[in-house]
Write a protein that holds these residues in place. Structure first.
Motif, mmCIF file in Angstrom:
data_model
loop_
_atom_site.group_PDB
_atom_site.id
_atom_site.type_symbol
_atom_site.label_atom_id
_atom_site.label_comp_id
_atom_site.label_asym_id
_atom_site.label_seq_id
_atom_site.Cartn_x
_atom_site.Cartn_y
_atom_site.Cartn_z
ATOM 1 N N ARG A 1 0.824 -1.202 0.000
ATOM 2 C CA ARG A 1 0.000 0.000 0.000
ATOM 3 C C ARG A 1 0.864 1.261 0.000
ATOM 4 O O ARG A 1 2.047 1.226 0.336
ATOM 5 N N ASN A 2 0.264 2.392 -0.365
ATOM 6 C CA ASN A 2 0.951 3.679 -0.392
ATOM 7 C C ASN A 2 0.834 4.322 0.985
ATOM 8 O O ASN A 2 -0.183 4.943 1.310
ATOM 9 N N LYS B 1 2.372 6.850 2.290
ATOM 10 C CA LYS B 1 2.331 8.316 2.277
ATOM 11 C C LYS B 1 0.906 8.809 2.053
ATOM 12 O O LYS B 1 0.448 9.759 2.705
ATOM 13 N N GLU B 2 0.207 8.140 1.156
ATOM 14 C CA GLU B 2 -1.188 8.509 0.892
ATOM 15 C C GLU B 2 -2.062 8.197 2.096
ATOM 16 O O GLU B 2 -2.949 8.984 2.459
ATOM 17 N N SER C 1 -1.596 10.868 4.674
ATOM 18 C CA SER C 1 -2.304 12.105 4.342
ATOM 19 C C SER C 1 -3.787 12.012 4.686
ATOM 20 O O SER C 1 -4.446 13.033 4.894
ATOM 21 N N LYS C 2 -4.319 10.768 4.767
ATOM 22 C CA LYS C 2 -5.726 10.570 5.127
ATOM 23 C C LYS C 2 -5.889 10.256 6.614
ATOM 24 O O LYS C 2 -6.980 9.889 7.049
ATOM 25 N N TYR D 1 5.585 6.919 9.542
ATOM 26 C CA TYR D 1 5.951 6.758 8.131
ATOM 27 C C TYR D 1 7.348 7.301 7.866
ATOM 28 O O TYR D 1 8.171 6.640 7.224
ATOM 29 N N GLU E 1 1.836 9.729 10.429
ATOM 30 C CA GLU E 1 2.806 10.383 9.567
ATOM 31 C C GLU E 1 4.208 10.315 10.166
ATOM 32 O O GLU E 1 5.189 10.079 9.451
#
Length: 463
Positions: A279-280, A282-283, A286-287, A295, A292
Motif C-alpha cells: 500500500r501507499n 504516504k497517501e 495524508s488521510k 511513516y 505520519e
C-alpha cells in the motif's frame, strides 16, 4: 557409475556384495580390515559399506573419518540397539546380515541418489550465490541489479528499511537478504504478518503482556519485538497495523524500548526494523489512516520491488530455477520448458507475481506426461479478463445512463471499473452487498482489493 568401498573381513560376503553391485554398473573396491580401510582416501569413493565388527575395531570408526561420504553399516547383530548406535554415530543406514539382495540394491541406490541430489543442491547453491550474490534472489534485469546494489549498501547498516511491492513479489526474501548480510545475521529474524493477527491481539503479540493484564492473560508473555532483541524484526503488511500499535512501534524506533501490555516499566531492546507493504503509506498518512511520524521513521531507505511483468527475461530465469527445484523436490527426472512455454511465460502478465509463477511450475511438473513442460501443463490463460467472473463482467460493462460517463469510460479496463464501483458504493454497501452486486465471493472481493490496493473502509462506531 559410482565408486563404492566394501569393508568386510569375511571374503564370501565381501565377494557377494561386490558381484551384486558390479552387475548394477558400480565400481567396487575392497578392504578386509579396519586397518587397511584407514589407509585409504575416503573422498575417492561415493559410498562406503562396512561391517559393524571388523578386525581391529568397529566399522563405525570409519564414519567420522569418511566425512561427507555416506557409510552404510552391515551387522549380524540385527538388534535395534546396534542399529540405533550406528545411526547415532552418523551412519546413513544399516542392513542386517544375511541381507536380501533386493533390499541391498534398493538401499544402495537410495543412498547414492540422496548423495547426488545433495551434490546437485550444493553446486546449484554455489552457482546461484556466484551469479546472484544477494542471498539467492534471482534476476538479471537492470531493475533487479539496481535493487541488489541498494541491498548490498544498506544491509550492513542498522538503518530501518521500507520494502514496497505487489503481493507475491518476494518482499520477505529481500528482508531475509538484508538480515543475512547484516552484523545481526547470527541473531534471530522474527517475521510478522500484521494483516494475519486480529486487531484485538496485535499489541499483545508484538509487545507482550503481564500476567493479569486482561481477561485470559494467565501468564506473562514475551512479545515478538522482545524475541527479536539483538536481531531483526520484519513487519509485513505494516499498512494494516492499527493506530494504537503504531504509537507503540514508534516508541521502539525512537527510544529503543518497549512496554508490555499491563506493565508500568519499559524495557530496552536492540532491534533492527524492516517493514513491507503493498500500500501507499504516504497517501494513507495524508488521510490520517497511518501515523505520519511513523511513516517518516520507517522510510529511512525505501526499496521498490518490481512486479514480475516488469522484469523482462528474469521470468525465464526464475521459471528454469523453479523447474529444477520442483523436479528435485518431486523426485522427477530433469524437465525442460518448450519454446512455446517460454513464449507463454514471457507474454503472460503474472498478476500473482513470483508466487503465481512458482505455483504454475509446480503444477506443470505434476501434470506433465513426459520431460517437456507445455503451456497447457502450466494452465496459463491469456485472456485479460481471466480472473473476472461473467456476472462481474456483465455488471461492470452495463452501460451508464449518462452520455458523459459513457464517453469517459470507453478506455477503462475492468480493474478501473472495479475500483470505481467499489469506491463509489462502499459507503452505502457492506462487503457482502458489494460482492453480491459484483457477482463475486467476499474472498474474491478481498483478494481483488489487495491486488489493486483498495483498502477496506473501517467501520465507524455508531454514536
Amino acid at each position: 557409475m559410482s565408486r563404492i568401498l566394501v569393508v568386510e573381513d569375511e571374503k564370501i560376503i565381501r565377494q557377494a556384495v561386490k558381484r551384486l553391485l558390479e552387475r548394477q554398473g558400480h565400481e567396487i573396491f575392497e578392504a578386509d580390515s579396519l586397518h587397511v580401510a584407514k589407509e585409504l582416501t575416503f573422498s575417492d569413493y561415493d559410498m562406503i559399506i562396512s561391517d559393524l565388527r571388523l578386525p581391529g575395531g568397529n566399522g563405525t570408526e570409519l564414519i567420522e573419518l569418511a566425512g561427507e561420504v555416506p557409510v552404510l553399516i552391515m551387522t549380524s547383530y540385527a538388534s535395534l540397539r546396534s542399529a540405533v548406535d550406528a545411526m547415532k554415530l552418523g551412519a546413513v543406514d544399516y542392513i542386517a546380515k544375511p541381507f536380501d539382495h533386493e533390499e541391498m540394491l534398493l538401499t544402495v541406490e537410495r543412498i547414492l541418489k540422496q548423495r547426488n541430489l545433495s551434490r546437485t543442491n550444493e553446486v546449484l547453491q554455489h552457482e546461484i550465490e556466484k551469479e546472484y550474490p544477494v542471498t539467492g534472489i534471482i534476476g538479471s534485469s537492470q531493475l533487479m541489479q539496481n535493487l541488489f546494489t541498494k541491498i548490498s549498501k544498506v544491509a550492513p547498516t542498522d538503518a530501518t528499511v521500507l520494502i514496497q511491492g505487489e503481493s507475491g513479489t518476494g518482499k520477505e526474501l529481500v528482508a531475509r537478504a538484508l538480515h543475512t548480510q547484516s552484523r545481526r545475521k547470527d541473531a534471530p529474524m522474527i517475521s510478522v504478518n500484521c494483516a494475519a493477527i486480529p486487531e484485538s491481539l496485535i499489541e499483545s503479540e508484538l509487545f507482550g503482556h503481564e500476567k493479569g493484564a486482561f481477561t485470559g492473560a494467565a501468564t506473562l508473555r514475551l512479545g515478538l519485538v522482545e524475541a527479536a532483541d539483538g536481531g531483526t524484526l520484519f513487519l509485513d503488511e505494516i499498512g494494516e497495523l492499527p493506530l494504537e500499535a503504531q504509537a507503540r512501534l514508534l516508541r521502539v524506533l525512537q527510544e529503543g524500548e518497549i512496554r508490555r501490555v499491563g506493565s508500568v516499566q519499559s524495557r530496552k531492546v536492540d532491534v533492527r526494523l524492516i517493514a513491507a507493504t503493498h500500500r501507499n503509506l504516504k497517501e494513507l498518512a495524508s488521510k490520517a489512516e497511518f501515523r505520519e511520524d511513523l511513516y517518516y521513521r520507517l522510510n529511512v531507505l525505501e526499496l521498490h520491488l518490481p512486479p514480475l511483468r516488469a522484469r523482462g527475461k528474469d521470468v525465464i530465469e526464475l521459471a528454469e530455477f523453479m523447474l529444477l527445484r520442483s523436479c528435485e523436490k518431486m523426485n522427477r527426472s530433469i524437465m525442460l520448458l518448450t519454446d512455446a512455454s517460454r513464449q507463454a511465460i514471457l507474454q503472460y502478465q503474472w498478476p500473482g507475481n513470483v508466487r503465481e509463477l512458482e505455483n504454475a511450475i509446480e503444477r506443470a511438473v505434476i501434470l506433465a506426461d513426459g520431460n517437456d513442460i507445455t503451456p497447457e501443463n502450466m494452465a496459463i490463460d491469456f485472456s485479460p479478463d481471466q480472473y473476472v467472473p461473467q456476472t462481474l463482467k456483465e455488471n461492470l460493462l452495463e452501460p451508464e445512463t449518462t452520455g458523459s460517463n459513457e464517453a469517459n469510460q470507453g478506455d477503462l479496463s475492468l480493474d478501473d471499473y472495479f475500483m470505481h464501483f467499489v469506491l463509489e458504493n462502499e459507503d452505502g454497501m457492506n462487503e457482502t452487498d458489494l460482492a453480491r452486486k459484483l457477482g463475486v465471493s467476499r474472498k474474491c472481493l478481498w483478494e481483488r482489493r489487495q491486488r489493486l490496493g483498495i483498502p477496506r473502509k473501517k467501520a465507524t462506531k455508531s454514536s
